[in-house]
Design a protein around this motif. Sequence first.
Motif, PDB file in Angstrom:
ATOM      1  N   GLU A 142      -2.132   6.456   0.106  1.00  0.00           N
ATOM      2  CA  GLU A 142      -2.520   5.244  -0.631  1.00  0.00           C
ATOM      3  C   GLU A 142      -4.024   5.223  -0.920  1.00  0.00           C
ATOM      4  N   GLU A 191       6.411  -1.420  -4.476  1.00  0.00           N
ATOM      5  CA  GLU A 191       6.529   0.008  -4.782  1.00  0.00           C
ATOM      6  C   GLU A 191       7.659   0.327  -5.758  1.00  0.00           C
ATOM      7  N   GLU A 222       5.298   8.465  -3.754  1.00  0.00           N
ATOM      8  CA  GLU A 222       5.897   7.159  -3.430  1.00  0.00           C
ATOM      9  C   GLU A 222       7.353   7.289  -2.973  1.00  0.00           C
ATOM     10  N   HIS A 225       7.298   6.989   0.558  1.00  0.00           N
ATOM     11  CA  HIS A 225       6.942   5.646   1.034  1.00  0.00           C
ATOM     12  C   HIS A 225       8.153   4.716   0.975  1.00  0.00           C
TER      13      HIS A 225
HETATM   14 FE   LIG Z   1       3.136   3.597  -1.578  1.00  0.00          FE
END
Ligand SMILES: [Fe+2]
Length: 325
Positions: A142, A191, A222, A225
């Motif tokens: 990030e 996200e 991502e 994530h």
């Molecule tokens: Fe992220």
Amino acid sequence: MTRPTTAALADLIDTEARNDPDFDALRDSLGALKSREEVAERLLASSAKHSYDPDKVLDWDAPWEEGKWFWPPELLSLYDTPLWYQMSEEQRIELSRHEAAAIGAVGIWFELILMQLLVRHIYDKPSTSAHVRYALTEIADECRHSMMFARAIEKSETPVYGPNRLHHNVSRFFKTFSTTPGSFTGTLLGEEVLDWMQRLSFPDERVQPLIRGIHRIHVVEEARHVRYAREELRRQMKVAPRWERQMARMSCGGMARTFSEVLVDPRVYTNIGLDRAEAVAQVKASAHRRAVLQEGAKRLTTFLEEIGVLNGLGRRMWRSAGLLA
Ligand SMILES: [Fe+2]
Ligand SMILES: [Fe+2]
């Protein structure tokens, strides 16, 4: 290190992604509750293989290409509104430049919140566990993303947009005091919808090559994530105290409302020569815009329904935020 072209970067990421058996599974949230450590180990292995330094792999010195978009037109807030049909092609592309910068600024804001949520999440956990090491890896991702978005905004030569003062301060409270299930619900909202847009934008040849490169890096990183947040939220909705689960159900509606309000800073309309109130009203009335946001949120709403986050008042607020049909 030689800098690959955007096309070479695209091939590189696609090839690596295809060769990684974990990659397709990263976004797949179905299946049994996996052990925290098992998930984190796999995400750490994927991070070691597919992490990119935007300063090194993107060509920041190349000038913007004439006639190319900064965001796919269909994903712009004013697309298919009466105002859209009054705008020249140049003005539409200008809107895409400002709107991309506004979304980039909101992206940085989300990521700053997320970094704090992750730090709070691991504060009491054993620092050598894979779960904590992965959270630290995600924070590092990030950091690179926020610097990448900031650099893109600077190169776009737009104002620095972002949420208004109210959202900025309400979120200050949220990022300091939210419960774990609430934190991961907010994380996924930030996200997944942007990820859906970037997945459409990176293969789009009408879009500026630098923007496509940025989106490609972001989509690849991502994916991990989203997996981490989904697994943790699924776990939290089984193990967290009842009041925390209830809080997540109630607060997710407020988060959806905030998301839909901050996504595009209305100052972009003034800055491309439109009447701000008129533009905001037309976006609000736009069936196309509603369909875009609902489509972008669909995977997430399905997941939140499945794990029992989205019901009651929260669900009604999702609907009034335009993220649910
Ligand atoms: Fe992220
Ligand atoms: Fe990010």
